[in-house]
Design a protein around this motif. Structure first.
Motif, short mmCIF file in Angstrom:
data_model
loop_
_atom_site.label_atom_id
_atom_site.label_comp_id
_atom_site.label_asym_id
_atom_site.label_seq_id
_atom_site.Cartn_x
_atom_site.Cartn_y
_atom_site.Cartn_z
N GLY A 19 31.37 72.44 45.52
CA GLY A 19 30.50 71.33 45.14
C GLY A 19 31.05 70.46 44.02
N LYS A 20 32.12 70.89 43.38
CA LYS A 20 32.70 70.08 42.30
C LYS A 20 33.55 68.97 42.89
N GLN A 21 33.81 67.97 42.06
CA GLN A 21 34.59 66.81 42.46
C GLN A 21 35.62 66.51 41.37
N GLN A 22 36.79 66.06 41.77
CA GLN A 22 37.84 65.71 40.81
C GLN A 22 38.50 64.42 41.29
N GLU A 23 38.78 63.50 40.34
CA GLU A 23 39.41 62.22 40.69
C GLU A 23 40.76 62.09 40.01
N PHE A 24 41.68 61.47 40.71
CA PHE A 24 43.02 61.18 40.20
C PHE A 24 43.32 59.71 40.50
N GLU A 25 44.20 59.10 39.71
CA GLU A 25 44.63 57.72 39.94
C GLU A 25 46.15 57.64 39.91
N PHE A 26 46.69 56.69 40.67
CA PHE A 26 48.10 56.35 40.53
C PHE A 26 48.27 54.88 40.86
N ILE A 27 49.35 54.31 40.37
CA ILE A 27 49.62 52.90 40.60
C ILE A 27 50.57 52.76 41.78
N GLU A 69 36.95 70.50 50.56
CA GLU A 69 36.06 70.19 51.67
C GLU A 69 36.41 68.84 52.29
N SER A 70 36.68 67.84 51.43
CA SER A 70 37.07 66.52 51.91
C SER A 70 37.77 65.77 50.79
N LEU A 71 38.45 64.68 51.16
CA LEU A 71 39.07 63.83 50.15
C LEU A 71 38.89 62.38 50.54
N GLU A 72 38.90 61.53 49.52
CA GLU A 72 38.72 60.09 49.72
C GLU A 72 39.84 59.36 48.99
N ILE A 73 40.35 58.30 49.60
CA ILE A 73 41.38 57.47 48.98
C ILE A 73 40.87 56.04 49.01
N SER A 74 40.89 55.40 47.84
CA SER A 74 40.36 54.05 47.73
C SER A 74 41.24 53.22 46.79
#
Length: 93
Positions: A19-27, A69-74
């Motif tokens: 149930g946890k969520q983690q976000e990462f960013e890259f250029i 469970e799933s991943l999102e890319i935006s």
């Protein structure tokens, strides 16, 4: 993380089975030759990796794929791997 006018900041959101969520960013630089095609290839390799390995400025993060469970890319990369359903719309219930 600062992006120039020709750069895009890509956000990766991982939704874990607990149930946890983690976000990462890259250029993603639009100036680099073939960067968008390369991003599609990198995306395919990332989705088929086990474990997923992410390099941060100060550490390496190793995430077993069975914990995701799933991943999102935006935003959506312009070049995508084969087998992607295009122009879909999510229906909320």
């Amino acid at each position: 993380m600062e992006a120039t006018n020709q750069d895009r900041i890509i956000t990766l959101t991982l939704n874990y089975t607990n149930g946890k969520q983690q976000e990462f960013e890259f250029i993603s630089s639009a100036e680099r030759v073939g960067e968008q095609a390369n991003l599609g290839t990198r995306l395919h390799k990332f989705l088929t990796a086990d474990p997923i390995i992410i390099e941060l400025a100060d550490k390496l993060v190793v995430i077993p794929i069975h914990n995701i469970e799933s991943l999102e890319i935006s935003p959506i990369p312009s070049k995508l791997p084969d087998g992607v359903f295009h122009s879909m719309r999510e229906i909320k219930k």
